[in-house]
Design an enzyme around this catalytic site. Structure first.
Site, PDB file in Angstrom:
ATOM      1  N   LYS A 198      47.062  48.849  42.454  1.00 41.25           N
ATOM      2  CA  LYS A 198      46.684  49.575  43.669  1.00 41.25           C
ATOM      3  C   LYS A 198      47.913  50.271  44.265  1.00 41.25           C
ATOM      4  O   LYS A 198      47.882  51.451  44.583  1.00 41.25           O
ATOM      5  CB  LYS A 198      46.074  48.586  44.667  1.00 41.25           C
ATOM      6  CG  LYS A 198      45.655  49.222  45.964  1.00 41.25           C
ATOM      7  CD  LYS A 198      44.949  48.229  46.874  1.00 41.25           C
ATOM      8  CE  LYS A 198      44.777  48.853  48.249  1.00 41.25           C
ATOM      9  NZ  LYS A 198      44.135  47.978  49.218  1.00 41.25           N
ATOM     10  N   GLU A 204      55.778  42.814  38.678  1.00 44.34           N
ATOM     11  CA  GLU A 204      55.310  42.321  37.378  1.00 44.34           C
ATOM     12  C   GLU A 204      54.674  43.462  36.575  1.00 44.34           C
ATOM     13  O   GLU A 204      54.946  43.650  35.391  1.00 44.34           O
ATOM     14  CB  GLU A 204      54.256  41.217  37.575  1.00 44.34           C
ATOM     15  CG  GLU A 204      54.790  39.925  38.181  1.00 44.34           C
ATOM     16  CD  GLU A 204      54.646  39.887  39.692  1.00 44.34           C
ATOM     17  OE1 GLU A 204      54.656  40.963  40.333  1.00 44.34           O
ATOM     18  OE2 GLU A 204      54.533  38.771  40.239  1.00 44.34           O
ATOM     19  N   GLY A 256      42.564  44.873  46.950  1.00 43.36           N
ATOM     20  CA  GLY A 256      42.857  44.554  45.545  1.00 43.36           C
ATOM     21  C   GLY A 256      41.863  43.588  44.937  1.00 43.36           C
ATOM     22  O   GLY A 256      41.329  43.812  43.843  1.00 43.36           O
ATOM     23  N   ARG A 257      41.564  42.494  45.637  1.00 39.62           N
ATOM     24  CA  ARG A 257      40.688  41.466  45.051  1.00 39.62           C
ATOM     25  C   ARG A 257      39.216  41.840  45.146  1.00 39.62           C
ATOM     26  O   ARG A 257      38.355  41.065  44.731  1.00 39.62           O
ATOM     27  CB  ARG A 257      40.963  40.103  45.701  1.00 39.62           C
ATOM     28  CG  ARG A 257      40.899  40.097  47.216  1.00 39.62           C
ATOM     29  CD  ARG A 257      41.478  38.822  47.811  1.00 39.62           C
ATOM     30  NE  ARG A 257      41.543  38.861  49.271  1.00 39.62           N
ATOM     31  CZ  ARG A 257      42.535  39.399  49.966  1.00 39.62           C
ATOM     32  NH1 ARG A 257      43.549  39.974  49.342  1.00 39.62           N
ATOM     33  NH2 ARG A 257      42.531  39.397  51.279  1.00 39.62           N
ATOM     34  N   GLU A 342      43.011  33.878  48.748  1.00 35.73           N
ATOM     35  CA  GLU A 342      43.830  34.963  49.305  1.00 35.73           C
ATOM     36  C   GLU A 342      43.127  35.560  50.528  1.00 35.73           C
ATOM     37  O   GLU A 342      43.764  36.087  51.430  1.00 35.73           O
ATOM     38  CB  GLU A 342      44.094  36.050  48.247  1.00 35.73           C
ATOM     39  CG  GLU A 342      45.296  36.925  48.579  1.00 35.73           C
ATOM     40  CD  GLU A 342      45.706  37.876  47.457  1.00 35.73           C
ATOM     41  OE1 GLU A 342      44.996  38.867  47.230  1.00 35.73           O
ATOM     42  OE2 GLU A 342      46.744  37.645  46.810  1.00 35.73           O
ATOM     43  N   HIS A 373      34.838  16.164  30.404  1.00 32.84           N
ATOM     44  CA  HIS A 373      35.684  15.303  29.573  1.00 32.84           C
ATOM     45  C   HIS A 373      37.125  15.340  30.056  1.00 32.84           C
ATOM     46  O   HIS A 373      38.041  15.006  29.307  1.00 32.84           O
ATOM     47  CB  HIS A 373      35.559  15.730  28.107  1.00 32.84           C
ATOM     48  CG  HIS A 373      34.144  15.605  27.612  1.00 32.84           C
ATOM     49  ND1 HIS A 373      33.644  14.444  27.084  1.00 32.84           N
ATOM     50  CD2 HIS A 373      33.102  16.481  27.666  1.00 32.84           C
ATOM     51  CE1 HIS A 373      32.362  14.609  26.785  1.00 32.84           C
ATOM     52  NE2 HIS A 373      32.004  15.839  27.136  1.00 32.84           N
ATOM     53  N   LYS A 501      57.722  37.196  47.479  1.00 41.33           N
ATOM     54  CA  LYS A 501      58.123  38.440  46.795  1.00 41.33           C
ATOM     55  C   LYS A 501      59.511  38.866  47.261  1.00 41.33           C
ATOM     56  O   LYS A 501      60.354  39.255  46.457  1.00 41.33           O
ATOM     57  CB  LYS A 501      57.133  39.564  47.125  1.00 41.33           C
ATOM     58  CG  LYS A 501      55.807  39.499  46.409  1.00 41.33           C
ATOM     59  CD  LYS A 501      55.005  40.763  46.713  1.00 41.33           C
ATOM     60  CE  LYS A 501      53.550  40.618  46.310  1.00 41.33           C
ATOM     61  NZ  LYS A 501      52.715  41.723  46.764  1.00 41.33           N
TER      62      LYS A 501
HETATM   63  O1  F6P Z   1      50.531  39.755  45.600  1.00 40.15           O
HETATM   64  C1  F6P Z   1      49.224  39.885  46.001  1.00 40.15           C
HETATM   65  C2  F6P Z   1      48.642  41.216  45.650  1.00 40.15           C
HETATM   66  O2  F6P Z   1      48.994  42.159  46.582  1.00 40.15           O
HETATM   67  C3  F6P Z   1      47.138  41.101  45.519  1.00 40.15           C
HETATM   68  O3  F6P Z   1      46.482  41.170  46.725  1.00 40.15           O
HETATM   69  C4  F6P Z   1      46.833  42.195  44.582  1.00 40.15           C
HETATM   70  O4  F6P Z   1      45.568  42.049  44.013  1.00 40.15           O
HETATM   71  C5  F6P Z   1      47.959  42.048  43.593  1.00 40.15           C
HETATM   72  O5  F6P Z   1      49.068  41.671  44.385  1.00 40.15           O
HETATM   73  C6  F6P Z   1      48.265  43.259  42.766  1.00 40.15           C
HETATM   74  O6  F6P Z   1      48.616  44.355  43.546  1.00 40.15           O
HETATM   75  P1  F6P Z   1      48.626  45.807  42.957  1.00 40.15           P
HETATM   76  O7  F6P Z   1      47.261  46.145  42.496  1.00 40.15           O
HETATM   77  O8  F6P Z   1      49.085  46.691  44.072  1.00 40.15           O
HETATM   78  O9  F6P Z   1      49.608  45.835  41.811  1.00 40.15           O
END
Ligand code: F6P
Length: 537
Positions: A198, A204, A256-257, A342, A373, A501
């Site tokens: 987003k 990452e 995002g979620r 979240e 199990h 972060k």
């Molecule tokens: O670290 C949390 C977050 O901001 C989430 O809410 C989001 O889904 C994820 O990181 C990834 O963010 P982006 O889509 O901006 O890379």
């Protein structure tokens, strides 16, 4: 006195009651405490909620102003108040609905145009009209994390029977093991990389995207044709070098979620095709309509939310387990962990004041029968009560293996029955009588007692189709919304992820040895020292 005190009093008044007493007192309980709609049945009769308690829970909806908040969400008002944003993931699945206004502007033409571009792109890749440097695309690698990974990753697994496109892989972790293991064996000239972020700043995702870019360049891939991006930050995708024709934008009113219904779902659309993706959206739209129209007591997301509120805020059970008896929903618990925790894992209300009770619970789970199990021992006999949310399809997708499915269903139903019923000391004694005597019989029997009276709900659906998956995910989204409104939480920000972060950014140079650990606490400095002494950094 808080609003929870009333509910807690109602609960205390029936503290000694067994769920089985409720069934004995009301032969119609199984139907009175269940709801069938959109082809699914939500059964909450195996909870210790009676009619008076349900009525008190339902009153929470009105006292929290749920109807107004729901209208505000669907109408595009800025209910994400800390970020000043509307919350309109529902617009992404408003396939044949009316206009949706944000700041007086109808967003639907843009939503439809982007969906049409996604369809065109997906068809071109799936049909081979657009190819990689080495031929038709065989594999798609979605690079994203959190909401840009969990939704499509979960849904691609869930809808495996509809999978007739390229193979889809998901890379999320900054741990190089993730991308190394995924790319090993893939052809860089026949792989499409979708960078899903987003913000297009997530460390990452950007680290993995750069690694994938280098891999493709070195392996003879065609970056212009084999890289796509999904983001709200289109200028950043251009700076990364992604062809604008392969960039699918969305607006900041999609959290995002909550984003898998739009361009973040591109990898799902590539896997199952635009028609099945449409069906997935239609399922969610049907749940939206139900959520907007149904009375609280006949409203599936509301009832699911109220059982959650009862178990966590009223009864004080700290966690809830999501237990899909559906191997293809094996990533659903992880997806729901982000969606629920979240969204509602917060200590302050919308106005910044401390909450007057607990925030949302810990959510965890695994598919059945595997969990049986592993951790069900604790669910049945541990000292903590874990309310369980079971899910199961009436029929599977493998007619030749129908006997497997019957066993799966039997196991699912057996677990909720066992949790409710339990096994008394007298029954346990009868089990071991004849094998042991006297004190040893008592000792052996004690280990075989199940306390029972443990609550669960069950969601049962005909078969896991794209429509049903859309319904289930939208059901849970709205459940989270309802719980958030009742708690007074803003379910659409996530400030709690920021501090870690920031510290990771400042620790980067310490770990790689270009900055000193001075100023860090002793534990952190010693852990960095260990890394340096053992070949890291
Ligand atoms: O670290 C949390 C977050 O901001 C989430 O809410 C989001 O889904 C994820 O990181 C990834 O963010 P982006 O889509 O901006 O890379």
């Amino acid at each position: 006195m808080t609003r929870w005190d009333d509910l807690k009093r109602l609960r205390a008044a029936a503290a000694e009651r067994h769920i089985l007493d409720l069934f004995a007192a009301d032969p119609g309980r199984a139907d009175a405490f269940a709801l069938e709609t959109l082809g699914m049945r939500f059964d909450y009769s195996k909870t210790n909620i009676d009619a008076a308690q349900r009525a008190a829970l339902i009153r929470l909806c009105d006292s929290a102003g749920l109807a107004e908040r729901r209208a505000a969400m669907f109408e595009g008002r800025a209910i994400n108040e800390t970020e000043g944003r509307a919350v309109l993931h529902t617009a992404l699945r408003n396939l044949d609905g009316g206009p949706v206004l944000v700041d007086g502007q109808d967003v639907m033409p843009e939503v439809r145009a982007t969906l049409a571009r996604m369809r065109g792109f997906a068809e071109a890749i799936r049909s081979g009209a657009v190819q990689g440097a080495g031929g038709a695309i065989t594999d798609v690698v979605n690079i994203g994390i959190g909401g840009s990974d969990l939704g499509p990753a979960m849904a691609v697994l869930a809808l495996a029977p509809w999978h007739d496109g390229p193979r889809c892989h998901f890379v999320s972790n900054v741990d190089g093991a993730d991308i190394a293991d995924t790319l090993r064996g893939l052809d860089p000239a026949r792989t499409l990389v979708v960078v899903a972020s987003k913000t297009f700043t997530t460390i990452e995702t950007m680290t993995n995207a750069r690694t994938a870019k280098a891999w493709m360049q070195e392996g003879g891939g065609d970056l212009a044709r084999q890289f796509a991006a999904v983001s709200t930050a289109e200028e950043k995708t251009a700076a990364f070098g992604i062809d604008a024709a392969h960039v699918f934008g969305f607006e900041d009113w999609v959290g995002g979620r909550y984003s898998m219904w739009g361009p973040i779902g591109l990898s799902l659309m590539l896997a199952i095709g635009p028609a099945a993706f449409d069906a997935f959206l239609r399922g969610a739209q049907a749940m939206d309509r139900h959520f907007r129209a149904a009375e609280w007591g006949e409203n599936m997301p509301v009832l699911l939310a109220l059982t959650g509120i009862w178990h966590h805020q009223v009864c004080g059970h700290g966690t809830r387990a999501v237990l899909p008896y559906d191997q293809r929903l094996r990533r659903l618990p992880a997806y729901l962990q982000q969606l629920e925790m979240e969204s509602n894992g917060k200590s302050v209300a919308m106005d910044g004041a401390p909450l007057d009770g607990p925030s949302g619970p810990v959510v965890w789970g695994e598919p059945g029968t595997n969990g049986q199990h592993a951790f069900y021992q604790l669910i049945h006999q541990g000292t903590a009560v874990v309310p369980c949310e079971f899910m199961v399809a009436a029929a599977g997708h493998e007619p030749e293996l129908a006997h497997h499915h019957r066993l799966l269903v039997a196991n699912c139903l057996a677990q909720s029955e066992a949790l409710m019923r339990g096994r008394s000391l007298a029954e346990a004694r009868a089990k071991v009588a004849g094998r042991f005597e006297d004190a040893e019989l008592e000792r052996q029997a004690a280990h075989r007692v199940f306390p029972g009276n443990r609550p669960s709900v069950t969601l049962i659906y005909p078969q896991l189709t794209p429509e049903i998956l859309g319904q289930i995910i939208a059901l849970y989204e709205h459940r989270v919304f309802v719980e958030g409104v009742i708690l007074g939480i803003n379910s659409f920000d996530q400030w709690g992820v920021e501090l870690g972060k920031e510290l990771a950014t400042s620790l980067g140079p310490v770990v790689d040895g270009t900055a000193s650990a001075a100023g860090k606490d002793g534990s952190t400095a010693a852990l960095v020292d260990f890394v340096h002494r053992h070949g890291g950094g």
